[in-house]
Design a protein around this motif. Structure first.
Motif, PDB file in Angstrom:
ATOM      1  N   THR A 471     -54.347  58.731 -44.499  1.00  0.00           N
ATOM      2  CA  THR A 471     -53.592  57.785 -43.684  1.00  0.00           C
ATOM      3  C   THR A 471     -53.701  56.394 -44.287  1.00  0.00           C
ATOM      4  O   THR A 471     -54.683  56.064 -44.972  1.00  0.00           O
ATOM      5  CB  THR A 471     -54.096  57.770 -42.225  1.00  0.00           C
ATOM      6  OG1 THR A 471     -53.217  56.971 -41.429  1.00  0.00           O
ATOM      7  CG2 THR A 471     -55.508  57.212 -42.122  1.00  0.00           C
ATOM      8  N   SER A 472     -52.674  55.591 -44.059  1.00  0.00           N
ATOM      9  CA  SER A 472     -52.635  54.199 -44.500  1.00  0.00           C
ATOM     10  C   SER A 472     -52.313  53.350 -43.281  1.00  0.00           C
ATOM     11  O   SER A 472     -51.259  53.522 -42.657  1.00  0.00           O
ATOM     12  CB  SER A 472     -51.568  54.013 -45.584  1.00  0.00           C
ATOM     13  OG  SER A 472     -51.372  52.647 -45.875  1.00  0.00           O
ATOM     14  N   LEU A 473     -53.207  52.430 -42.922  1.00  0.00           N
ATOM     15  CA  LEU A 473     -53.116  51.706 -41.659  1.00  0.00           C
ATOM     16  C   LEU A 473     -52.972  50.207 -41.910  1.00  0.00           C
ATOM     17  O   LEU A 473     -53.787  49.599 -42.612  1.00  0.00           O
ATOM     18  CB  LEU A 473     -54.369  51.976 -40.818  1.00  0.00           C
ATOM     19  CG  LEU A 473     -54.693  53.467 -40.594  1.00  0.00           C
ATOM     20  CD1 LEU A 473     -56.064  53.622 -39.968  1.00  0.00           C
ATOM     21  CD2 LEU A 473     -53.620  54.104 -39.721  1.00  0.00           C
ATOM     22  N   LEU A 497     -57.151  54.678 -35.610  1.00  0.00           N
ATOM     23  CA  LEU A 497     -56.883  55.897 -36.363  1.00  0.00           C
ATOM     24  C   LEU A 497     -55.897  56.784 -35.611  1.00  0.00           C
ATOM     25  O   LEU A 497     -55.991  56.920 -34.383  1.00  0.00           O
ATOM     26  CB  LEU A 497     -58.180  56.676 -36.601  1.00  0.00           C
ATOM     27  CG  LEU A 497     -59.003  56.318 -37.843  1.00  0.00           C
ATOM     28  CD1 LEU A 497     -59.397  54.853 -37.844  1.00  0.00           C
ATOM     29  CD2 LEU A 497     -60.227  57.218 -37.936  1.00  0.00           C
ATOM     30  N   PRO A 498     -54.956  57.383 -36.318  1.00  0.00           N
ATOM     31  CA  PRO A 498     -54.073  58.356 -35.662  1.00  0.00           C
ATOM     32  C   PRO A 498     -54.891  59.522 -35.112  1.00  0.00           C
ATOM     33  O   PRO A 498     -55.920  59.908 -35.686  1.00  0.00           O
ATOM     34  CB  PRO A 498     -53.144  58.810 -36.788  1.00  0.00           C
ATOM     35  CG  PRO A 498     -53.240  57.750 -37.836  1.00  0.00           C
ATOM     36  CD  PRO A 498     -54.622  57.198 -37.736  1.00  0.00           C
ATOM     37  N   ASN A 500     -54.308  62.522 -35.248  1.00  0.00           N
ATOM     38  CA  ASN A 500     -54.297  63.718 -36.095  1.00  0.00           C
ATOM     39  C   ASN A 500     -55.226  63.607 -37.301  1.00  0.00           C
ATOM     40  O   ASN A 500     -55.244  64.496 -38.155  1.00  0.00           O
ATOM     41  CB  ASN A 500     -52.873  64.038 -36.558  1.00  0.00           C
ATOM     42  CG  ASN A 500     -52.261  62.921 -37.388  1.00  0.00           C
ATOM     43  OD1 ASN A 500     -52.864  61.873 -37.572  1.00  0.00           O
ATOM     44  ND2 ASN A 500     -51.048  63.158 -37.882  1.00  0.00           N
ATOM     45  N   VAL A 501     -55.975  62.497 -37.403  1.00  0.00           N
ATOM     46  CA  VAL A 501     -57.021  62.413 -38.426  1.00  0.00           C
ATOM     47  C   VAL A 501     -58.212  63.208 -37.908  1.00  0.00           C
ATOM     48  O   VAL A 501     -58.894  62.802 -36.971  1.00  0.00           O
ATOM     49  CB  VAL A 501     -57.414  60.954 -38.714  1.00  0.00           C
ATOM     50  CG1 VAL A 501     -58.588  60.903 -39.689  1.00  0.00           C
ATOM     51  CG2 VAL A 501     -56.223  60.190 -39.280  1.00  0.00           C
TER      52      VAL A 501
END
Length: 559
Positions: A471-473, A497-498, A500-501
């Protein structure tokens, strides 16, 4: 010196339970703080004064004061301040403008657990970073157009050039519209620049011949700008800045057939009110043609003052406002050529502080044009490149000047410090986060270059697992254009964090990516940090050396 915001944050992340906060107003008209900035005479030292707009550091034995830029430290009495164990103390002062406010606050705060602090080592590596450094000069005439090949541009980049300065000489179109063939070639240039991972600084003009002041009449020049506008707007992602051009020899706006009047000996250099009006109309058209988040550079600072009707330099509150004043930067094409850089400066006492303050928030670049020791030698060059926040420079003109820099040992050092050079000093990070929770921390970043980044830049936290980006946040509320030289910058991190991580261990990276969607995922357009073991040129990511544990359960606490 630690700011109140920094101290409170340190307490919150558990670095201290008893916080003493010193809040200082400025010391005097030109000195912001007595210590905390890089010394211009010794880049390894960070105990010199930080200056207010218009102020420049003194040298030893007065490294803890600033004076008006362009004046001599020897003309000022010793500064009535003492430095004791790194703590500034007001000993005595005869300065009526001096303000020294000290507030101490003691606050006991419970220490949250679960944070780790890491420190980082700076590197002297010659980093290939976007929108800075030694540029590559390439000129092309409409009468003999050769498109820049991708392979050649890639070679330039491998040699360390991420900016291509491109003269577009409209010699065939002084009295006619630009041809479709020229516009097609221009688009091919821009496509190839993008493919090669570099950016371009274009200047459109009608002659490169000294003594030839040919340019297009205003109606025709406005038509040319209108024809170029769709190409500039559509390719803003690979445009670093645009130089105003169009007027006179080399597009520098001095000798001009259509925007100046003949003087008594027949030289077209007198600018009447009518000439100024035509120039202003053309500049407004160029500003309108260039994407709003890109600056237009002008050759002489007096032109900016005239066109904006404002003699004061750009301030922090005005920067990035989209106004004409905020969007006009500078280029000096006779850097160090004489005591006034062959017309660049007129009144040194006014122009030096103006340009120093204005270029803190605008783009600055150019070239030398005359071998003029000792002014063109290393000592003055390095001092004024820093003073005027240079981001790029032509390494091949004037060759006598840059050859002397190589002989004197400053050429490579200048190359490393043109534009920004960002060093990660330390980072404090949360060690574990529940699934869908908030990862937070703090970075301390120091800019040891001459200037801050001048175009927009995203800040992202990237999580990798087994070498694959998960992921890129986006980190909000942070703008790298605020990371000015000579100051330690605190960068707060708070990203959710999403969900789904999945639980597991993740490596944490900092990604300073280009915000343009067409190139945002390109490593070549990402900023690398000047640290040992941190930057990865292949991915454009900066490895923070931190492993984050995502856990299946836990409280979703905010930062």
């Amino acid at each position: 010196m630690v700011s109140m915001k920094s101290c409170i944050f340190l307490a919150l992340v558990g670095l201290t339970t008893l916080t003493t906060v010193h809040v200082y107003a400025y010391v005097d008209e030109y000195t912001d703080t007595l210590t905390g900035c890089q010394c211009w005479f010794d880049s390894s030292r960070w105990d010199c004064a930080c200056c207010r707009p218009g102020g420049c550091q003194c040298y030893t034995p007065q490294p803890h004061r600033c004076i008006p830029c362009g004046t001599d430290c020897g003309d000022y009495p010793l500064f009535p301040w003492a430095i004791d164990n790194g703590v500034e103390q007001h000993v005595a002062s005869s300065c009526p403008q001096c303000v020294w406010t000290v507030m101490t606050m003691f606050q006991s705060i419970s220490i949250p657990s679960g944070f780790v602090t890491k420190t980082y080592s700076p590197s002297d590596e010659d980093l290939i970073n976007p929108e800075r450094g030694w540029w590559k000069f390439k000129a092309v005439h409409a009468s003999d157009y050769h498109v820049l090949p991708v392979s050649r541009l890639q070679t330039f980049r491998s040699e360390g050039h991420t900016l291509i300065f491109r003269y577009y000489v409209l010699d065939l179109f002084v009295h006619s519209d630009i041809s479709s063939a020229f516009l097609a070639n221009l688009q091919a240039d821009l496509n190839n620049v993008r493919a090669a991972g570099v950016k371009i600084v274009p200047r459109f003009c009608y002659t490169l011949t000294a003594g030839d002041s040919t340019d297009a009449p205003l109606p025709q020049a406005l038509r040319h700008v209108a024809q170029l506008k769709p190409f500039l707007q559509a390719n803003g992602d690979v445009i670093g800045a645009v130089q105003t051009g169009f007027i006179g020899t080399w597009g520098e706006g001095y000798y001009s057939d259509n925007y100046s009047t003949l003087n008594s000996v027949g030289n077209p250099i007198i600018v009447t009110d009518d000439d100024w009006a035509k120039r202003a109309t053309l500049l407004d058209a160029v500003l309108d043609a260039v994407p709003n988040d890109r600056m237009v550079q002008i050759r002489y600072m007096k032109y900016k003052r005239r066109f904006t009707g404002d003699d004061s330099p750009l301030t922090e509150s005005e920067a990035r406002s989209g106004s004409k004043k905020a969007r006009i930067g500078h280029h000096n094409d006779c850097f160090l050529a004489s005591d006034r850089d062959w017309g660049t400066f007129q009144d040194l006492s006014a122009d030096y502080p103006y340009l120093s303050a204005d270029t803190r928030y605008t783009v600055m670049g150019g070239e030398t044009c005359n071998y003029n020791p000792p002014r063109s030698s290393c000592d003055t060059a390095e001092r004024e490149l820093a003073l005027f926040h240079w981001s790029y420079l032509n390494p091949t003109f004037k060759q006598d000047v840059t050859d002397e820099w190589k002989q004197q040992g400053c050429y490579d050092r200048i190359g490393r410090h043109l534009g920004y050079r960002l060093e990660l000093v330390s980072g404090t990070y949360r060690s574990a986060v529940p699934q869908g929770g908030t990862f937070c921390g703090r970075l301390e970043i120091r800019n040891v270059g001459y200037a801050a980044p001048f175009n927009p830049r995203d800040v992202r936290i990237v999580l990798q697992q087994d070498g694959v980006i998960v992921t890129s946040l986006m980190v909000t509320g942070v703008d790298p254009r605020d990371w000015h030289p000579g100051t330690l910058h605190t960068v707060p991190i708070s990203v959710q964090l999403p969900s789904n991580v999945t639980p597991g261990s993740y490596q944490v990276f900092l990604w300073l990516s280009d915000p343009s969607p067409t190139i945002s995922d390109r490593a070549e357009f990402s900023i690398l940090l000047a640290n040992t073991g941190v930057p990865d040129p292949l991915t454009g990511l900066n490895n923070l050396g931190h492993t984050l544990q995502v856990e299946p359960t836990g409280s979703h606490s905010s930062c």
